[in-house]
Enzyme design. Sequence first.
Site, PDB file in Angstrom:
ATOM      1  N   ASP A  33      60.919   7.637   9.852  1.00  0.00           N
ATOM      2  CA  ASP A  33      61.091   7.310  11.524  1.00  0.00           C
ATOM      3  C   ASP A  33      61.239   8.446  12.396  1.00  0.00           C
ATOM      4  N   LYS A  34      60.788   8.234  13.454  1.00  0.00           N
ATOM      5  CA  LYS A  34      61.088   9.069  14.496  1.00  0.00           C
ATOM      6  C   LYS A  34      62.240   9.278  15.227  1.00  0.00           C
ATOM      7  N   LEU A  35      63.052   8.160  15.188  1.00  0.00           N
ATOM      8  CA  LEU A  35      64.203   8.029  15.920  1.00  0.00           C
ATOM      9  C   LEU A  35      64.068   8.149  17.315  1.00  0.00           C
ATOM     10  N   THR A 130      52.706  -9.115  14.587  1.00  0.00           N
ATOM     11  CA  THR A 130      53.362 -10.113  15.374  1.00  0.00           C
ATOM     12  C   THR A 130      52.535 -11.391  15.582  1.00  0.00           C
ATOM     13  N   ASP A 131      53.443 -12.455  15.884  1.00  0.00           N
ATOM     14  CA  ASP A 131      52.561 -13.663  16.247  1.00  0.00           C
ATOM     15  C   ASP A 131      52.089 -13.469  17.723  1.00  0.00           C
ATOM     16  N   GLU A 132      52.585 -12.471  18.414  1.00  0.00           N
ATOM     17  CA  GLU A 132      52.022 -12.233  19.749  1.00  0.00           C
ATOM     18  C   GLU A 132      50.595 -12.125  19.839  1.00  0.00           C
ATOM     19  N   TYR A 155      51.835  -4.366  24.809  1.00  0.00           N
ATOM     20  CA  TYR A 155      52.245  -4.659  23.431  1.00  0.00           C
ATOM     21  C   TYR A 155      51.629  -5.310  22.327  1.00  0.00           C
ATOM     22  N   ALA A 157      48.298  -6.425  22.710  1.00  0.00           N
ATOM     23  CA  ALA A 157      47.084  -6.086  22.527  1.00  0.00           C
ATOM     24  C   ALA A 157      47.160  -4.719  21.757  1.00  0.00           C
ATOM     25  N   SER A 158      48.132  -3.896  21.480  1.00  0.00           N
ATOM     26  CA  SER A 158      48.211  -2.711  20.808  1.00  0.00           C
ATOM     27  C   SER A 158      48.596  -3.203  19.213  1.00  0.00           C
ATOM     28  N   LYS A 159      49.178  -4.385  19.235  1.00  0.00           N
ATOM     29  CA  LYS A 159      49.670  -4.690  17.773  1.00  0.00           C
ATOM     30  C   LYS A 159      48.189  -5.460  17.281  1.00  0.00           C
ATOM     31  N   TYR A 346      66.319  -3.440  35.549  1.00  0.00           N
ATOM     32  CA  TYR A 346      66.921  -4.738  36.457  1.00  0.00           C
ATOM     33  C   TYR A 346      67.523  -4.535  37.526  1.00  0.00           C
TER      34      TYR A 346
HETATM   35  P1  NAD Z   1      62.382  -1.505  16.811  1.00  0.00           P
HETATM   36  O1  NAD Z   1      61.929  -1.125  18.163  1.00  0.00           O
HETATM   37  O2  NAD Z   1      63.912  -1.951  16.546  1.00  0.00           O
HETATM   38  O3  NAD Z   1      62.144  -0.500  15.646  1.00  0.00           O
HETATM   39  C1  NAD Z   1      61.199   0.264  15.901  1.00  0.00           C
HETATM   40  C2  NAD Z   1      61.235   1.566  14.799  1.00  0.00           C
HETATM   41  O4  NAD Z   1      60.140   2.380  14.724  1.00  0.00           O
HETATM   42  C3  NAD Z   1      62.374   2.737  15.378  1.00  0.00           C
HETATM   43  O5  NAD Z   1      63.457   2.932  14.081  1.00  0.00           O
HETATM   44  C4  NAD Z   1      61.694   3.510  15.874  1.00  0.00           C
HETATM   45  O6  NAD Z   1      62.506   5.072  15.924  1.00  0.00           O
HETATM   46  C5  NAD Z   1      60.537   3.755  14.909  1.00  0.00           C
HETATM   47  N1  NAD Z   1      59.367   4.442  15.599  1.00  0.00           N
HETATM   48  C6  NAD Z   1      58.866   4.260  16.912  1.00  0.00           C
HETATM   49  N2  NAD Z   1      57.686   5.012  17.226  1.00  0.00           N
HETATM   50  C7  NAD Z   1      57.574   5.831  16.108  1.00  0.00           C
HETATM   51  C8  NAD Z   1      56.771   6.876  15.541  1.00  0.00           C
HETATM   52  N3  NAD Z   1      55.992   7.309  16.481  1.00  0.00           N
HETATM   53  N4  NAD Z   1      56.988   7.410  14.323  1.00  0.00           N
HETATM   54  C9  NAD Z   1      57.788   7.029  13.551  1.00  0.00           C
HETATM   55  N5  NAD Z   1      58.644   6.073  13.893  1.00  0.00           N
HETATM   56  C10 NAD Z   1      58.781   5.568  15.078  1.00  0.00           C
HETATM   57  O7  NAD Z   1      61.308  -2.544  16.181  1.00  0.00           O
HETATM   58  P2  NAD Z   1      61.470  -4.029  15.392  1.00  0.00           P
HETATM   59  O8  NAD Z   1      61.792  -5.154  16.402  1.00  0.00           O
HETATM   60  O9  NAD Z   1      62.384  -3.567  14.241  1.00  0.00           O
HETATM   61  O10 NAD Z   1      60.097  -4.390  14.855  1.00  0.00           O
HETATM   62  C11 NAD Z   1      59.693  -3.554  13.679  1.00  0.00           C
HETATM   63  C12 NAD Z   1      58.258  -3.803  13.520  1.00  0.00           C
HETATM   64  O11 NAD Z   1      58.114  -5.556  13.465  1.00  0.00           O
HETATM   65  C13 NAD Z   1      57.279  -3.784  14.597  1.00  0.00           C
HETATM   66  O12 NAD Z   1      55.859  -3.367  14.154  1.00  0.00           O
HETATM   67  C14 NAD Z   1      57.236  -4.927  15.463  1.00  0.00           C
HETATM   68  O13 NAD Z   1      55.605  -5.160  16.081  1.00  0.00           O
HETATM   69  C15 NAD Z   1      57.061  -5.957  14.257  1.00  0.00           C
HETATM   70  N6  NAD Z   1      57.572  -7.283  14.711  1.00  0.00           N
HETATM   71  C16 NAD Z   1      58.789  -7.391  15.422  1.00  0.00           C
HETATM   72  C17 NAD Z   1      59.364  -8.587  15.672  1.00  0.00           C
HETATM   73  C18 NAD Z   1      60.690  -8.816  16.342  1.00  0.00           C
HETATM   74  O14 NAD Z   1      61.157  -9.927  16.892  1.00  0.00           O
HETATM   75  N7  NAD Z   1      61.740  -7.620  16.729  1.00  0.00           N
HETATM   76  C19 NAD Z   1      58.861  -9.971  15.309  1.00  0.00           C
HETATM   77  C20 NAD Z   1      57.554  -9.682  14.552  1.00  0.00           C
HETATM   78  C21 NAD Z   1      57.033  -8.528  14.347  1.00  0.00           C
HETATM   79  O1  DAU Z   2      57.114 -12.962  18.781  1.00  0.00           O
HETATM   80  C1  DAU Z   2      57.331 -11.830  18.123  1.00  0.00           C
HETATM   81  C2  DAU Z   2      57.916 -10.812  19.144  1.00  0.00           C
HETATM   82  O2  DAU Z   2      59.202 -11.415  19.457  1.00  0.00           O
HETATM   83  C3  DAU Z   2      58.072  -9.498  18.627  1.00  0.00           C
HETATM   84  O3  DAU Z   2      56.558  -9.083  18.218  1.00  0.00           O
HETATM   85  C4  DAU Z   2      58.326  -8.251  19.699  1.00  0.00           C
HETATM   86  O4  DAU Z   2      58.477  -7.072  19.288  1.00  0.00           O
HETATM   87  C5  DAU Z   2      59.835  -8.776  20.077  1.00  0.00           C
HETATM   88  O5  DAU Z   2      60.233  -8.289  21.076  1.00  0.00           O
HETATM   89  C6  DAU Z   2      59.778 -10.464  20.700  1.00  0.00           C
HETATM   90  O6  DAU Z   2      59.018 -10.399  21.837  1.00  0.00           O
HETATM   91  P1  DAU Z   2      59.525 -11.365  23.069  1.00  0.00           P
HETATM   92  O7  DAU Z   2      59.026 -10.749  24.278  1.00  0.00           O
HETATM   93  O8  DAU Z   2      59.196 -12.560  22.784  1.00  0.00           O
HETATM   94  O9  DAU Z   2      61.260 -11.231  22.800  1.00  0.00           O
HETATM   95  P2  DAU Z   2      62.348 -10.748  23.968  1.00  0.00           P
HETATM   96  O10 DAU Z   2      63.691 -10.917  23.443  1.00  0.00           O
HETATM   97  O11 DAU Z   2      62.013  -9.772  24.856  1.00  0.00           O
HETATM   98  O12 DAU Z   2      62.195 -12.212  24.839  1.00  0.00           O
HETATM   99  C7  DAU Z   2      62.533 -13.247  24.341  1.00  0.00           C
HETATM  100  C8  DAU Z   2      62.255 -14.348  25.639  1.00  0.00           C
HETATM  101  O13 DAU Z   2      63.266 -14.390  26.480  1.00  0.00           O
HETATM  102  C9  DAU Z   2      60.894 -14.050  26.316  1.00  0.00           C
HETATM  103  O14 DAU Z   2      60.148 -15.467  26.600  1.00  0.00           O
HETATM  104  C10 DAU Z   2      61.589 -13.377  27.371  1.00  0.00           C
HETATM  105  C11 DAU Z   2      62.789 -13.730  27.738  1.00  0.00           C
HETATM  106  N1  DAU Z   2      63.780 -12.922  28.311  1.00  0.00           N
HETATM  107  C12 DAU Z   2      63.780 -11.581  27.776  1.00  0.00           C
HETATM  108  C13 DAU Z   2      64.688 -10.798  28.454  1.00  0.00           C
HETATM  109  C14 DAU Z   2      64.920  -9.540  27.774  1.00  0.00           C
HETATM  110  C15 DAU Z   2      64.301 -13.322  29.453  1.00  0.00           C
HETATM  111  O15 DAU Z   2      64.368 -14.276  29.878  1.00  0.00           O
HETATM  112  N2  DAU Z   2      65.117 -12.322  30.069  1.00  0.00           N
HETATM  113  C16 DAU Z   2      65.372 -11.284  29.324  1.00  0.00           C
HETATM  114  O16 DAU Z   2      66.205 -10.473  30.145  1.00  0.00           O
END
Ligand code: NAD
Ligand code: DAU
Length: 349
Positions: A33-35, A130-132, A155, A157-159, A346
């Site tokens: 992890d890069k932290l 991700t489902d996105e 985001y 598009a990159s995934k 914000y």
């Molecule tokens: P997060 O942002 O909490 O954690 C990402 C981690 O990756 C961090 O520890 C960060 O330090 C590390 N990282 C970032 N850039 C790096 C680099 N260049 N080299 C090494 N480490 C690096 O993310 P998360 O929510 O835990 O998501 C983890 C994975 O799951 C992601 O690939 C995300 O797309 C996917 N995902 C997330 C969700 C969600 O709801 N959070 C849902 C579906 C899929």
């Molecule tokens: O669906 C999987 C994805 O879910 C993951 O791939 C992403 O990494 C993760 O961040 C998450 O994406 P979302 O954009 O859906 O999550 P977020 O928590 O940012 O937002 C959830 C919903 O709430 C979304 O419709 C936007 C809304 N929102 C979010 C924030 C941060 C608000 O209304 N206000 C806010 O301040």
Amino acid sequence: MHILITGGAGFIGSHVVRHFLKNHPAYTITNLDKLTYAGNLANLHDIDQQPNYRFVKGDITDGDFLMRLFAENRFDGVIHLAAESHVDRSIANPTEFVVTNVLGTVNLLNAARASWHPDYSGKRFYHISTDEVYGSLGREGLFTEETPYDPHSPYSASKASSDHFVRAWHDTFGMPVVISNCSNNYGSFQFPEKLIPLFINNIVNRKPLPVYGKGENIRDWLWVVDHAEAIDVIFHRGRNGETYNIGGHNEWSNIDLIRLLCRIMDTKLARPSGASEKLVAYVTDRAGHDLRYAIDSSKLQRELGWVPSISFEKGLELTVDWYLSHAEWLDDVTSGGYQRYYEEMYGNR
Ligand code: NAD
Ligand code: DAU
């Protein structure tokens, strides 16, 4: 088995590291992890002294470093979670997402291939997506593994791009890969920029709750511990070259979820009923905001027998309890750089 988990100091990654150490004590786990702001070693304090666990600080965008890491270690599998993960940040700074999520994944594929080629037996590259990538649903229908890719945010598009590269390494080079596409996760250790922990933190501090648009967008929420279990099942038993959707059949409009959260918070904080909801502030919608995500995870249930373990109401209450009993963790991650990010995003809201 020696498994490399990338992004293991982040939200989902830390749960995956913990799950694998608990359920597969004979494995060696290296967490790379890069932290970044989202990576926090405090997420792993309970397990970081285990002899079969090792942390390596490193950057997946550094291809030479990855080549050395794979040359020095005989990894049997990779579970790749490292990514930039927040949609709002991708709108503010798209290039960072391309570099980390696309180039970082290609670097990892190159390093695994250089290390494993030509004998891939017993190896596995598991890409967490991700489902996105599927875009946005209308009021009806579910995302299946056959839904065409249609990402809208930098985001997603990159995934989506990284998913295509993983499949290309399978089709072109014979790399044994598996991909899963999961819906929104919630639970402990999630960075408070995402909806649920952000709103918990704001309610505690009596700050406004910035609801994008009318709060009508719908997400399909899954407890992070259930995601970690699904990752285990897919890593071990998923079919080579396949994709599995992961979701909880648990759709909530943002405003309904926020109202439920507000009710739980009023009770837990012993505040008058309705106190938290008064903090709701409707703000400008997210650009390109996807209306609805909803996952059909029947393939995963049918083939591998995975099902979510708890109801959303229960999981959300457990999550609230965790944040309220970990005020120090929350204060720590919401200080400094995070504060500046929040102000930029914000303003004074
Ligand atoms: P997060 O942002 O909490 O954690 C990402 C981690 O990756 C961090 O520890 C960060 O330090 C590390 N990282 C970032 N850039 C790096 C680099 N260049 N080299 C090494 N480490 C690096 O993310 P998360 O929510 O835990 O998501 C983890 C994975 O799951 C992601 O690939 C995300 O797309 C996917 N995902 C997330 C969700 C969600 O709801 N959070 C849902 C579906 C899929
Ligand atoms: O669906 C999987 C994805 O879910 C993951 O791939 C992403 O990494 C993760 O961040 C998450 O994406 P979302 O954009 O859906 O999550 P977020 O928590 O940012 O937002 C959830 C919903 O709430 C979304 O419709 C936007 C809304 N929102 C979010 C924030 C941060 C608000 O209304 N206000 C806010 O301040």
